[in-house]
Design a protein around this motif. Sequence first.
Motif, PDB file in Angstrom:
ATOM      1  N   VAL A 250      69.056  71.463  64.574  1.00  0.00           N
ATOM      2  CA  VAL A 250      68.571  70.851  65.256  1.00  0.00           C
ATOM      3  C   VAL A 250      66.850  70.045  64.539  1.00  0.00           C
ATOM      4  CG1 VAL A 250      66.437  70.809  67.797  1.00  0.00           C
ATOM      5  CG2 VAL A 250      68.203  72.778  67.568  1.00  0.00           C
ATOM      6  N   ASN A 251      66.325  69.101  64.513  1.00  0.00           N
ATOM      7  CA  ASN A 251      65.312  68.562  63.747  1.00  0.00           C
ATOM      8  C   ASN A 251      64.387  67.561  65.092  1.00  0.00           C
ATOM      9  OD1 ASN A 251      65.407  68.500  60.977  1.00  0.00           O
ATOM     10  ND2 ASN A 251      67.542  68.203  61.811  1.00  0.00           N
TER      11      ASN A 251
ATOM     12  N   SER B 208      60.352  68.886  50.794  1.00  0.00           N
ATOM     13  CA  SER B 208      60.508  70.364  50.673  1.00  0.00           C
ATOM     14  C   SER B 208      61.254  70.307  52.133  1.00  0.00           C
ATOM     15  CB  SER B 208      59.442  70.860  50.201  1.00  0.00           C
ATOM     16  OG  SER B 208      59.061  70.383  49.007  1.00  0.00           O
ATOM     17  N   PHE B 209      60.793  69.107  53.209  1.00  0.00           N
ATOM     18  CA  PHE B 209      60.639  69.238  54.538  1.00  0.00           C
ATOM     19  C   PHE B 209      62.575  68.908  54.312  1.00  0.00           C
ATOM     20  CE2 PHE B 209      62.363  66.262  58.228  1.00  0.00           C
ATOM     21  CZ  PHE B 209      61.516  67.164  59.025  1.00  0.00           C
ATOM     22  N   PHE B 210      62.723  67.899  53.587  1.00  0.00           N
ATOM     23  CA  PHE B 210      64.239  67.846  54.199  1.00  0.00           C
ATOM     24  C   PHE B 210      64.943  68.796  53.377  1.00  0.00           C
ATOM     25  CE2 PHE B 210      62.600  63.504  54.138  1.00  0.00           C
ATOM     26  CZ  PHE B 210      63.494  63.135  55.249  1.00  0.00           C
ATOM     27  N   GLU B 211      64.610  69.681  52.490  1.00  0.00           N
ATOM     28  CA  GLU B 211      65.346  70.857  51.927  1.00  0.00           C
ATOM     29  C   GLU B 211      65.877  71.977  53.523  1.00  0.00           C
ATOM     30  OE1 GLU B 211      64.978  73.673  47.919  1.00  0.00           O
ATOM     31  OE2 GLU B 211      63.214  73.461  49.516  1.00  0.00           O
ATOM     32  N   PHE B 212      65.269  72.076  53.913  1.00  0.00           N
ATOM     33  CA  PHE B 212      65.594  72.697  55.409  1.00  0.00           C
ATOM     34  C   PHE B 212      65.936  71.785  55.929  1.00  0.00           C
ATOM     35  CE2 PHE B 212      62.237  71.953  58.348  1.00  0.00           C
ATOM     36  CZ  PHE B 212      60.753  72.328  57.015  1.00  0.00           C
TER      37      PHE B 212
ATOM     38  N   SER C 149      61.609  76.136  60.540  1.00  0.00           N
ATOM     39  CA  SER C 149      59.969  75.771  59.610  1.00  0.00           C
ATOM     40  C   SER C 149      59.498  74.859  60.443  1.00  0.00           C
ATOM     41  CB  SER C 149      60.699  75.339  58.557  1.00  0.00           C
ATOM     42  OG  SER C 149      61.548  76.522  57.263  1.00  0.00           O
ATOM     43  N   ILE C 150      58.375  74.754  60.431  1.00  0.00           N
ATOM     44  CA  ILE C 150      57.491  73.850  60.615  1.00  0.00           C
ATOM     45  C   ILE C 150      56.696  73.144  59.582  1.00  0.00           C
ATOM     46  CG2 ILE C 150      55.650  72.436  62.471  1.00  0.00           C
ATOM     47  CD1 ILE C 150      55.934  74.938  63.952  1.00  0.00           C
ATOM     48  N   PHE C 151      57.258  71.087  59.433  1.00  0.00           N
ATOM     49  CA  PHE C 151      55.615  70.636  58.697  1.00  0.00           C
ATOM     50  C   PHE C 151      54.501  70.246  59.137  1.00  0.00           C
ATOM     51  CE2 PHE C 151      55.777  66.858  56.252  1.00  0.00           C
ATOM     52  CZ  PHE C 151      55.701  67.670  54.705  1.00  0.00           C
TER      53      PHE C 151
ATOM     54  N   ALA D 142      63.609  72.819  61.946  1.00  0.00           N
ATOM     55  CA  ALA D 142      63.521  72.289  61.751  1.00  0.00           C
ATOM     56  C   ALA D 142      61.860  71.599  62.829  1.00  0.00           C
ATOM     57  CB  ALA D 142      63.588  71.198  60.681  1.00  0.00           C
ATOM     58  N   LEU D 143      61.074  71.410  63.201  1.00  0.00           N
ATOM     59  CA  LEU D 143      60.313  70.989  63.574  1.00  0.00           C
ATOM     60  C   LEU D 143      58.807  69.730  62.419  1.00  0.00           C
ATOM     61  CD1 LEU D 143      58.489  73.273  66.200  1.00  0.00           C
ATOM     62  CD2 LEU D 143      60.437  71.639  66.331  1.00  0.00           C
TER      63      LEU D 143
END
Lengths: 77, 155
Positions: free
Chosen positions: B151-152, B141-145, B35-37, B6-7
């Motif tokens: 890795v974050n 939604s970011f926290f969902e993935f 996934s990139i936010f 997650a980025l």
Amino acid sequence: MEFTKEVDASGLNCPLPILRCKKGLSELEAAQVLKIIATDPGSVKDFNAFCAQTGHTLLQLNQDGKTFTFYIKKRTD
Amino acid sequence: MAKKLALIASKGTLDWAYPPFILASTAAALDYEVSIFFTFYGLTLLKKDLSDLKVSPLGNPAMPMPLPLPNFVQMLPGMESIATMMMKQKIADKGVASIEDLRNACLESGVKFIACQMTVDLFDFKPADFIEGIEFAGAASFFEFAGESDVNLFI
């Protein structure tokens, strides 16, 4: 060494050799061999890391001056 | 089970456009789900037209320059465009991918792009300015993935 497909990533820098390698492997059947040529000095460590993490096998690495040739066997799922 | 990355991409300059797309495309090649936010200035990276991406030597003493320029020269009109032109030339000379190529590599390998809806509203961006195939959502939604990622990273 025998191979099924060849990819030339000469002159390309990180992460392009790895991305080209991945694409090349995706066009192969399991256990077929991809030959990939790279000139990025970081590619030696990166291809080792790529294979260690994905389960493909680095069969052979040749160095000719600043050119590296990798032979990678696609994993059998 | 595939690992997950997650980025958060928060910066909108040409140089800082690289880390999220390099990491995301490479992780995807390593079979990660990515996934990139994109939030705040990072939303610029999702626009169809990437010509807003520039690099400024001003306030960046670590940027290598052909000759050292004092800040009062760097602030002159046109300096940012010149620096951006030089950077793009260097990128091409060294075989470094363009941002557009890396972004396409991400899209082709299934990296999920999420645009921060709040920032879109805040800056009056139009959904039509952005590339196809992205989602618009918020922090939850970011926290969902991110919550189930291995890795974050905040970039």
